[in-house]
Design an enzyme around this catalytic site. Structure first.
Site, PDB file in Angstrom:
ATOM      1  N   CYS A 156      50.927  40.529  52.771  1.00  0.00           N
ATOM      2  CA  CYS A 156      48.923  40.493  52.714  1.00  0.00           C
ATOM      3  C   CYS A 156      48.599  39.470  53.186  1.00  0.00           C
ATOM      4  O   CYS A 156      49.564  38.600  52.551  1.00  0.00           O
ATOM      5  CB  CYS A 156      48.301  41.533  52.514  1.00  0.00           C
ATOM      6  SG  CYS A 156      46.590  40.923  52.662  1.00  0.00           S
ATOM      7  N   LEU A 157      48.584  38.425  54.568  1.00  0.00           N
ATOM      8  CA  LEU A 157      48.203  37.253  54.180  1.00  0.00           C
ATOM      9  C   LEU A 157      47.290  36.745  53.475  1.00  0.00           C
ATOM     10  O   LEU A 157      47.516  35.816  53.066  1.00  0.00           O
ATOM     11  CB  LEU A 157      47.549  37.176  55.628  1.00  0.00           C
ATOM     12  CG  LEU A 157      47.983  36.767  56.998  1.00  0.00           C
ATOM     13  CD1 LEU A 157      47.933  36.755  58.506  1.00  0.00           C
ATOM     14  CD2 LEU A 157      50.134  36.678  56.558  1.00  0.00           C
ATOM     15  N   HIS A 216      40.346  46.199  54.661  1.00  0.00           N
ATOM     16  CA  HIS A 216      39.754  44.867  54.159  1.00  0.00           C
ATOM     17  C   HIS A 216      38.249  45.502  54.426  1.00  0.00           C
ATOM     18  O   HIS A 216      37.791  44.371  54.544  1.00  0.00           O
ATOM     19  CB  HIS A 216      40.704  43.939  55.311  1.00  0.00           C
ATOM     20  CG  HIS A 216      42.010  43.372  54.658  1.00  0.00           C
ATOM     21  ND1 HIS A 216      41.807  42.756  53.417  1.00  0.00           N
ATOM     22  CD2 HIS A 216      43.334  43.321  55.102  1.00  0.00           C
ATOM     23  CE1 HIS A 216      42.929  43.092  53.315  1.00  0.00           C
ATOM     24  NE2 HIS A 216      43.762  42.812  54.782  1.00  0.00           N
ATOM     25  N   GLY A 242      49.280  41.196  60.949  1.00  0.00           N
ATOM     26  CA  GLY A 242      47.984  41.818  61.171  1.00  0.00           C
ATOM     27  C   GLY A 242      46.293  41.250  60.602  1.00  0.00           C
ATOM     28  O   GLY A 242      47.033  40.455  59.190  1.00  0.00           O
ATOM     29  N   HIS A 260      45.993  49.355  56.805  1.00  0.00           N
ATOM     30  CA  HIS A 260      45.447  47.908  55.788  1.00  0.00           C
ATOM     31  C   HIS A 260      44.683  47.269  56.199  1.00  0.00           C
ATOM     32  O   HIS A 260      43.859  47.013  55.651  1.00  0.00           O
ATOM     33  CB  HIS A 260      47.251  47.597  55.941  1.00  0.00           C
ATOM     34  CG  HIS A 260      47.287  46.178  55.012  1.00  0.00           C
ATOM     35  ND1 HIS A 260      48.491  46.159  54.066  1.00  0.00           N
ATOM     36  CD2 HIS A 260      46.632  44.630  55.264  1.00  0.00           C
ATOM     37  CE1 HIS A 260      47.916  44.593  53.496  1.00  0.00           C
ATOM     38  NE2 HIS A 260      47.173  44.395  54.752  1.00  0.00           N
ATOM     39  N   GLU A 261      44.963  46.751  57.034  1.00  0.00           N
ATOM     40  CA  GLU A 261      43.707  46.422  58.396  1.00  0.00           C
ATOM     41  C   GLU A 261      42.359  46.610  58.256  1.00  0.00           C
ATOM     42  O   GLU A 261      41.115  46.104  57.602  1.00  0.00           O
ATOM     43  CB  GLU A 261      44.154  45.951  59.628  1.00  0.00           C
ATOM     44  CG  GLU A 261      45.586  44.760  60.008  1.00  0.00           C
ATOM     45  CD  GLU A 261      45.534  43.731  58.876  1.00  0.00           C
ATOM     46  OE1 GLU A 261      44.118  43.185  58.094  1.00  0.00           O
ATOM     47  OE2 GLU A 261      46.696  43.747  58.814  1.00  0.00           O
ATOM     48  N   GLN A 263      39.115  38.809  56.493  1.00  0.00           N
ATOM     49  CA  GLN A 263      39.735  37.285  56.032  1.00  0.00           C
ATOM     50  C   GLN A 263      40.167  35.499  56.045  1.00  0.00           C
ATOM     51  O   GLN A 263      40.250  35.184  55.770  1.00  0.00           O
ATOM     52  CB  GLN A 263      41.674  37.925  55.998  1.00  0.00           C
ATOM     53  CG  GLN A 263      41.735  38.902  55.941  1.00  0.00           C
ATOM     54  CD  GLN A 263      43.658  39.324  55.672  1.00  0.00           C
ATOM     55  OE1 GLN A 263      43.097  40.367  56.932  1.00  0.00           O
ATOM     56  NE2 GLN A 263      44.723  39.448  55.120  1.00  0.00           N
TER      57      GLN A 263
HETATM   58 ZN    ZN Z   1      46.074  41.806  53.807  1.00  0.00          ZN
END
Ligand code: ZN
Length: 170
Positions: free
Chosen positions: A94-95, A140, A46, A136-137, A51
């Site tokens: 998470c990235l 952000h 995701g 989660h996304e 991000q």
């Molecule tokens: Zn994330």
């Protein structure tokens, strides 16, 4: 398509609240395609627009199994309409917090309204990993990263580890 660079904590942009998309046009679809390619290359499941430094309410996801064909999903202006009382715990990553993981509790199920790749209004009932990932996304888009749910001590430890990792990669 292009691979974009992914912001990592403690980049202040990750705390920014993203604004709603007004029109779903080809420019937005180019960004979403680039986000998808960036996510696959990372690799991740995701990615939110913030991000990659774009503070707009757009998410891409793909939860298909390794061997299965790709299943790209696009969520524009996603809104949670309902969450279950029951919680589920997943070991999240998470990235933007590379190589760090923590158990996070979230509602086990949720219902979501959003616009799809073509700007058509959709709604969906999410369960399991899908429910966790979309929440989660969505966090952000509201300036929240999963480590914000941890104690201040643990959070600063994670941020320190990420800073070290990013420095080593440079
Ligand atoms: Zn994330």
């Amino acid at each position: 398509m292009a691979i974009l660079s992914i912001l990592t904590v403690p980049d202040p942009l990750l705390k920014k609240i993203s604004t709603a998309v007004k029109t779903v046009d080809d420019d937005l679809r180019i960004l979403m395609d680039d986000m998808l390619e960036t996510m696959y290359a990372a690799p991740g499941i995701g990615l939110a627009a913030i991000q990659v430094g774009r503070p707009i309410r757009v998410l891409v996801m793909d939860l298909s199994e390794d061997e299965a064909p790709p299943d790209p999903q696009f969520y524009i202006n996603p809104e949670i309409a309902w969450v279950s009382e029951e919680l589920a715990t997943y070991n999240e990553g998470c990235l933007s917090v590379p190589e760090q993981y923590a158990d996070i509790d979230r509602p086990a199920e949720c219902k979501l309204n959003y616009l799809d790749y073509h700007g058509t209004r959709q709604n969906i009932h999410a369960t399991g990993l899908f429910s966790t990932c979309i929440q989660h996304e969505l966090d952000h888009l509201n300036g929240i990263v999963f480590i914000d749910y941890l104690s201040a001590l643990k959070r600063s430890m994670y941020v320190r580890k990420v800073k070290k990792l990013v420095k080593e990669e440079d």
